[in-house]
Design a protein around this motif. Structure first.
Motif, PDB file in Angstrom:
ATOM      1  N   UNK A  68       8.559-103.789  89.809  1.00 50.45           N
ATOM      2  CA  UNK A  68       9.872-103.424  90.336  1.00 50.45           C
ATOM      3  C   UNK A  68      10.345-104.532  91.250  1.00 50.45           C
ATOM      4  N   UNK A  69      11.636-104.593  91.434  1.00 51.75           N
ATOM      5  CA  UNK A  69      12.207-105.601  92.327  1.00 51.75           C
ATOM      6  C   UNK A  69      11.804-105.290  93.756  1.00 51.75           C
ATOM      7  N   UNK A  70      11.369-106.317  94.462  1.00 53.15           N
ATOM      8  CA  UNK A  70      11.047-106.143  95.871  1.00 53.15           C
ATOM      9  C   UNK A  70      12.324-106.107  96.691  1.00 53.15           C
ATOM     10  N   UNK A  71      12.298-105.424  97.811  1.00 56.92           N
ATOM     11  CA  UNK A  71      13.498-105.314  98.634  1.00 56.92           C
ATOM     12  C   UNK A  71      13.839-106.641  99.310  1.00 56.92           C
ATOM     13  N   UNK A  72      12.832-107.457  99.596  1.00 56.91           N
ATOM     14  CA  UNK A  72      13.092-108.727 100.273  1.00 56.91           C
ATOM     15  C   UNK A  72      12.268-109.866  99.682  1.00 56.91           C
ATOM     16  N   UNK A  73      12.043-109.845  98.410  1.00 54.85           N
ATOM     17  CA  UNK A  73      11.236-110.912  97.863  1.00 54.85           C
ATOM     18  C   UNK A  73      11.044-110.757  96.374  1.00 54.85           C
ATOM     19  N   UNK A  74       9.969-111.326  95.871  1.00 52.32           N
ATOM     20  CA  UNK A  74       9.730-111.293  94.429  1.00 52.32           C
ATOM     21  C   UNK A  74       9.396-109.886  93.948  1.00 52.32           C
ATOM     22  N   UNK A  75       9.333-109.755  92.645  1.00 55.07           N
ATOM     23  CA  UNK A  75       8.938-108.471  92.065  1.00 55.07           C
ATOM     24  C   UNK A  75       7.553-108.095  92.551  1.00 55.07           C
ATOM     25  N   UNK A  76       7.337-106.806  92.632  1.00 53.62           N
ATOM     26  CA  UNK A  76       5.997-106.365  93.014  1.00 53.62           C
ATOM     27  C   UNK A  76       5.426-105.511  91.898  1.00 53.62           C
ATOM     28  N   UNK A  77       4.117-105.620  91.769  1.00 50.43           N
ATOM     29  CA  UNK A  77       3.400-104.863  90.752  1.00 50.43           C
ATOM     30  C   UNK A  77       3.023-103.502  91.316  1.00 50.43           C
ATOM     31  N   UNK A  78       3.322-102.487  90.549  1.00 52.79           N
ATOM     32  CA  UNK A  78       2.889-101.132  90.891  1.00 52.79           C
ATOM     33  C   UNK A  78       1.593-100.903  90.129  1.00 52.79           C
ATOM     34  N   UNK A  79       0.558-100.597  90.904  1.00 52.52           N
ATOM     35  CA  UNK A  79      -0.786-100.482  90.357  1.00 52.52           C
ATOM     36  C   UNK A  79      -1.226 -99.026  90.279  1.00 52.52           C
ATOM     37  N   UNK A  80      -2.028 -98.724  89.283  1.00 53.01           N
ATOM     38  CA  UNK A  80      -2.595 -97.385  89.114  1.00 53.01           C
ATOM     39  C   UNK A  80      -4.043 -97.550  88.686  1.00 53.01           C
ATOM     40  N   UNK A  81      -4.836 -96.527  88.942  1.00 51.08           N
ATOM     41  CA  UNK A  81      -6.223 -96.586  88.496  1.00 51.08           C
ATOM     42  C   UNK A  81      -6.295 -96.329  86.998  1.00 51.08           C
TER      43      UNK A  81
END
Length: 184
Positions: A68-81
């Motif tokens: 997802x798009x980061x609020x103040x930077x690069x995309x961030x990965x959403x991690x799950x087990x």
């Protein structure tokens, strides 16, 4: 998947937090910061959180669910087990620690994480008591027969074991499990 290589306490905490719900590294780092809900028990610096995430991904215990798009930077990965990660957490979280010296770190971390999940820690507390009470009893017998510095050392170990068992007795009497504490 086979047997896991040894994981550090930081690895286990990060894995368990990811297992609560899909999340990203920055949110984990906030929880494990010195003043975070988990960090006040066992602080994990942000670079170590990301190192743990890389290791756990490499072991196929977590995976990127989405980005997802980061609020103040690069995309961030959403991690799950992964299923293997969830199974590992379920086993580790309810397994008592082997030594009194691990209670301040691993046991308190497990109790904090179990509480965050809204689960009852009674099973872990009882299992931990079952491990430590015989250790305490052995130390009592050994201390009574010891002399010299061995007696001093055994007294130190005995006092720690006695305190640990009293702690377990005290928290075992408190029920039910308190609600999750997200406030820190």
């Amino acid at each position: 998947m086979g047997e896991l290589p040894p994981l550090s306490l930081a690895d286990w905490i990060v894995l368990t937090v990811v297992d609560e719900q899909p999340t990203h590294g920055f949110a984990i780092a906030a929880l494990t910061a010195e003043d975070g809900a988990v960090g006040r028990v066992w602080h994990i610096p942000r670079p170590i959180v990301y190192r743990c995430l890389d290791r756990l991904t490499g072991l196929a215990l977590i995976q990127v669910e989405t980005t997802e798009a980061g609020s103040r930077g690069p995309q961030r990965s959403i991690l799950a087990t992964t299923p293997a990660g969830s199974a590992a957490v379920a086993e580790w979280l309810h397994e008592p620690v082997p030594h009194v010296r691990d209670m301040r770190s691993a046991l308190l971390a497990k109790l904090a994480l179990i509480t965050r999940r809204g689960e009852d820690p009674a099973g872990l507390i009882a299992a931990q008591h079952d491990i430590l009470a015989p250790v305490r009893d052995t130390l009592r017998r050994r201390h009574a027969a010891a002399t010299g510095f061995d007696r001093t050392l055994l007294l130190w170990r005995l006092e720690n074991a006695e305190a640990a068992v009293r702690f377990l007795d005290a928290i075992g009497r408190s029920s039910p499990a308190p609600p999750p504490d997200d406030a820190g």
